[in-house]
Design a protein around this motif. Structure first.
Motif, PDB file in Angstrom:
ATOM      1  N   SER A  54      46.039  43.458  10.118  1.00 26.34           N
ATOM      2  CA  SER A  54      45.954  44.068   8.794  1.00 26.34           C
ATOM      3  C   SER A  54      45.257  45.425   8.886  1.00 26.34           C
ATOM      4  N   ASN A 208      40.773  46.013  -0.495  1.00 28.63           N
ATOM      5  CA  ASN A 208      42.220  45.984  -0.702  1.00 28.63           C
ATOM      6  C   ASN A 208      42.812  44.869   0.152  1.00 28.63           C
ATOM      7  N   ASN A 209      43.682  44.082  -0.439  1.00 23.94           N
ATOM      8  CA  ASN A 209      44.484  43.109   0.290  1.00 23.94           C
ATOM      9  C   ASN A 209      43.633  42.163   1.146  1.00 23.94           C
TER      10      ASN A 209
END
Length: 291
Positions: A54, A208-209
């Motif tokens: 990621s 984020n995410n």
């Protein structure tokens, strides 16, 4: 809070890996689930920071839209575009070890500074620690401040830091709210570029995410930044493309041949998205930094 601490320690208990280079001049620092890629051949930029697969850094390829870079402040001394020796031209690789990369820029023909970057994977606290050095090679006494610019995607994230809401300027340009002893901005998009300044408390964060990026640096007094600049700056590019997370150090007098060193510690941690995100993120920062 106890569960948060146990989660954090399980993340940062890693073993530093080796620095590896490839044919394109890129070097990688690996530490457990984390990896950071630096391109010494193109401005010494940090191109990537990943937790497993990621990515948290912007991967756009428009000019000045990707990676993390370093400039001198105030900007009025060089205006635009960024100084090429600092931002785009090759850096010399001075040292690599199992956990460290040391690189240095060419001297700027215009400003007569050069820039050093010492990037370390730190096993003790789970950070990537970056010490920037500005060398005054001008033969004159100068004043300068360090400035780190990290580009991240504009992808429905949260930006937050510790600062008074009424101290964010220009007021109302970005819709910050107060919660959990911090100010929070839910990223959005607009047709214009926007930038705000703030006097923070030595840290700046982006969620984020499922990942939390935290950058920690020297907390400045309101009078310490360079003229027209600030300890914390957030730049939103128009549309929904990228964001710049920016921090600056103190405006410092350098005699001929002197140098200025400034350190920023980067942390990248997973966050349980099933919980209250603001509370979880704020607890992690309190555990990391004691703030």
């Amino acid at each position: 809070m106890k569960r948060t601490i146990l989660t954090l320690f399980s993340v940062i208990a890693f073993t530093a890996g080796a620095v590896a280079d490839d044919v394109e001049g890129q070097y990688q620092l690996k530490s457990g689930n984390l990896s950071m890629t630096v391109d010494a051949s193109k401005g010494g930029k940090i191109l990537s920071l990943k937790y497993n697969d990621s990515e948290v850094i912007s991967q756009l390829r428009w000019p000045e839209s990707f990676g993390s870079t370093f400039w001198t402040s105030p900007q009025k001394e060089w205006n635009w575009p960024p100084v090429p020796e600092f931002d785009k031209r090759p850096y010399t690789v001075e040292q690599t070890t199992d956990s460290t990369l040391i690189i240095k820029s060419q001297q700027s023909e215009r400003l007569k500074y050069s820039i050093g970057k010492n990037i370390r994977a730190c096993q003790a606290d789970g950070s990537f620690t970056i010490t920037y050095t500005i060398y005054n090679e001008s033969g004159e006494t100068r004043k300068v401040a360090p400035w780190e610019i990290t580009r991240v995607p504009n992808a429905d994230g949260l930006i937050f830091f510790d600062a008074p809401l009424n101290g964010i300027t220009p007021a109302g340009l970005l819709n910050f709210t107060e919660a959990q002893k911090a100010v929070w901005y839910q990223t959005d998009e607009a047709s214009d570029n926007r930038k705000v300044n703030a006097d923070g408390k030595g840290w700046l964060a982006y969620y984020n995410n499922g990942l939390l990026l935290v950058k920690a640096f020297q907390d400045l007094k309101p009078e310490e930044p360079a003229p027209g600049e600030a300890e914390i700056q957030v730049y939103m590019n128009r549309g929904k493309s990228f964001i710049e997370l920016e921090s600056q150090g103190a405006y410092t007098t350098l005699k001929p041949g002197a140098k200025l060193e400034w350190t920023v510690k980067w942390y990248l941690l997973p966050v349980n998205a099933q919980q209250d995100i603001q509370k979880e993120c704020r607890n992690l920062i309190t555990t990391l930094l004691g703030k």
